[in-house]
Every structure is written in structure tokens, then in C-alpha cells.
Design an enzyme around this catalytic site. Structure first.
Site, PDB file in Angstrom:
ATOM      1  N   VAL A  76       0.872  -1.164   0.000  1.00 52.28           N
ATOM      2  CA  VAL A  76       0.000   0.000   0.000  1.00 52.28           C
ATOM      3  C   VAL A  76       0.917   1.223   0.000  1.00 52.28           C
ATOM      4  O   VAL A  76       1.805   1.338   0.850  1.00 52.28           O
ATOM      5  CB  VAL A  76      -0.916  -0.005   1.247  1.00 52.28           C
ATOM      6  CG1 VAL A  76      -1.752   1.250   1.312  1.00 52.28           C
ATOM      7  CG2 VAL A  76      -1.791  -1.251   1.248  1.00 52.28           C
ATOM      8  N   CYS A  77       0.708   2.127  -0.956  1.00 54.14           N
ATOM      9  CA  CYS A  77       1.543   3.328  -1.042  1.00 54.14           C
ATOM     10  C   CYS A  77       1.382   4.152   0.230  1.00 54.14           C
ATOM     11  O   CYS A  77       0.272   4.562   0.584  1.00 54.14           O
ATOM     12  CB  CYS A  77       1.148   4.149  -2.261  1.00 54.14           C
ATOM     13  SG  CYS A  77       2.073   5.692  -2.381  1.00 54.14           S
ATOM     14  N   ILE A  78       2.477   4.408   0.907  1.00 57.90           N
ATOM     15  CA  ILE A  78       2.410   5.083   2.201  1.00 57.90           C
ATOM     16  C   ILE A  78       1.911   6.520   2.076  1.00 57.90           C
ATOM     17  O   ILE A  78       1.097   6.967   2.881  1.00 57.90           O
ATOM     18  CB  ILE A  78       3.763   5.011   2.952  1.00 57.90           C
ATOM     19  CG1 ILE A  78       3.592   5.508   4.391  1.00 57.90           C
ATOM     20  CG2 ILE A  78       4.858   5.742   2.192  1.00 57.90           C
ATOM     21  CD1 ILE A  78       4.746   5.194   5.296  1.00 57.90           C
ATOM     22  N   ALA A  81      -1.783   6.404   1.380  1.00 58.58           N
ATOM     23  CA  ALA A  81      -2.485   5.877   2.549  1.00 58.58           C
ATOM     24  C   ALA A  81      -2.592   6.932   3.643  1.00 58.58           C
ATOM     25  O   ALA A  81      -3.677   7.148   4.204  1.00 58.58           O
ATOM     26  CB  ALA A  81      -1.779   4.626   3.069  1.00 58.58           C
TER      27      ALA A  81
END
Length: 130
Positions: A76-78, A81
Site C-alpha cells: 500500500v503506497c504510504i 495511505a
């Protein structure tokens, strides 16, 4: 064939379900998934706080259970997110938020993970988007 799969749309969008079904069919067909990458609104598909109506498919649960069962690399792209309030325990503590809503099997990481996945895969398949 090795696939990298990127999901850009939210959990309630039909493309989230299509991405999951494509990924399932790819593995069933003997192909490899080098990484799943959830970006932009796609990060909501990894949130444990999304609640679907009783008569709707709980795609977040399906993603979580399937990724866990297949032991896939699901990132999940930080940045996406954090912007959307999808936090693991470490980020919730870092930003003094009361709760986390991102658990295993998901990993928070940067956009470089998508770049690396495209280098490792034969094909990048994207679902959703602006």
C-alpha cells in the site's frame, strides 16, 4: 508470465473486484504475481475499517483473505495511505492517531515498490484510475 498489478480505484468500485478476479485467474492459470500495489483511492481496499452493506460483496475482506492465503507481496503506497487516513500501528503512533486500520498482510511502502515491480514483471496491469 509474471504480473505486477496496480489498483487505483476505491474498494466500492467495480474495478477493485475486477482486479481481484484477474489476480485470482492469473495464479490459477499458472502465472506469477510479483507484487500487488495499491495506490491513490486503491488504498481503501486494504483498510480494515471499510464496512459494506450486508447484501454487498465485502471486497476488502476478500482481498485480505486471498492475499494472506496466497502469501503475496501486497504493498500500500504510504503517501496515498496517510493522505486518506489508512494507517498501520506504527504510523498511527507516529502521527498520534487513535487507531490503526491497516493490518497484515498489507505492507506500507513507497512508490519505488511499484517501479521495482515493473522491473521484475513481464507485464504491469492497472485497474481504475482518474
Amino acid at each position: 508470465m509474471k504480473f505486477a498489478i496496480a489498483l487505483f480505484s476505491p474498494a466500492h468500485a467495480p474495478s477493485s473486484r475486477r482486479a481481484l478476479r484477474f489476480a485470482q485467474a492469473a495464479l490459477a492459470g499458472g502465472h506469477e504475481i510479483v507484487r500487488l500495489f495499491f495506490y491513490q483511492e486503491g488504498v481503501h481496499s486494504a483498510s480494515s475499517n471499510v464496512v459494506f452493506a450486508q447484501d454487498e460483496l465485502d471486497i476488502t475482506r476478500e482481498w485480505r483473505e486471498w492475499v494472506h492465503a496466497q502469501q503475496l507481496d501486497a504493498v500500500v503506497c504510504i503517501a496515498a495511505a496517510l493522505r486518506r487516513g489508512v494507517l498501520n500501528a506504527e504510523e498511527a503512533q507516529r502521527y498520534s492517531r487513535p487507531a490503526a486500520n491497516l493490518d497484515a498482510p498489507w505492507a506500507l511502502s513507497g512508490l519505488g515498490q511499484l517501479h521495482e515491480a515493473t522491473q521484475l514483471a513481464d507485464r504491469l496491469v492497472c485497474f481504475g484510475g482518474p
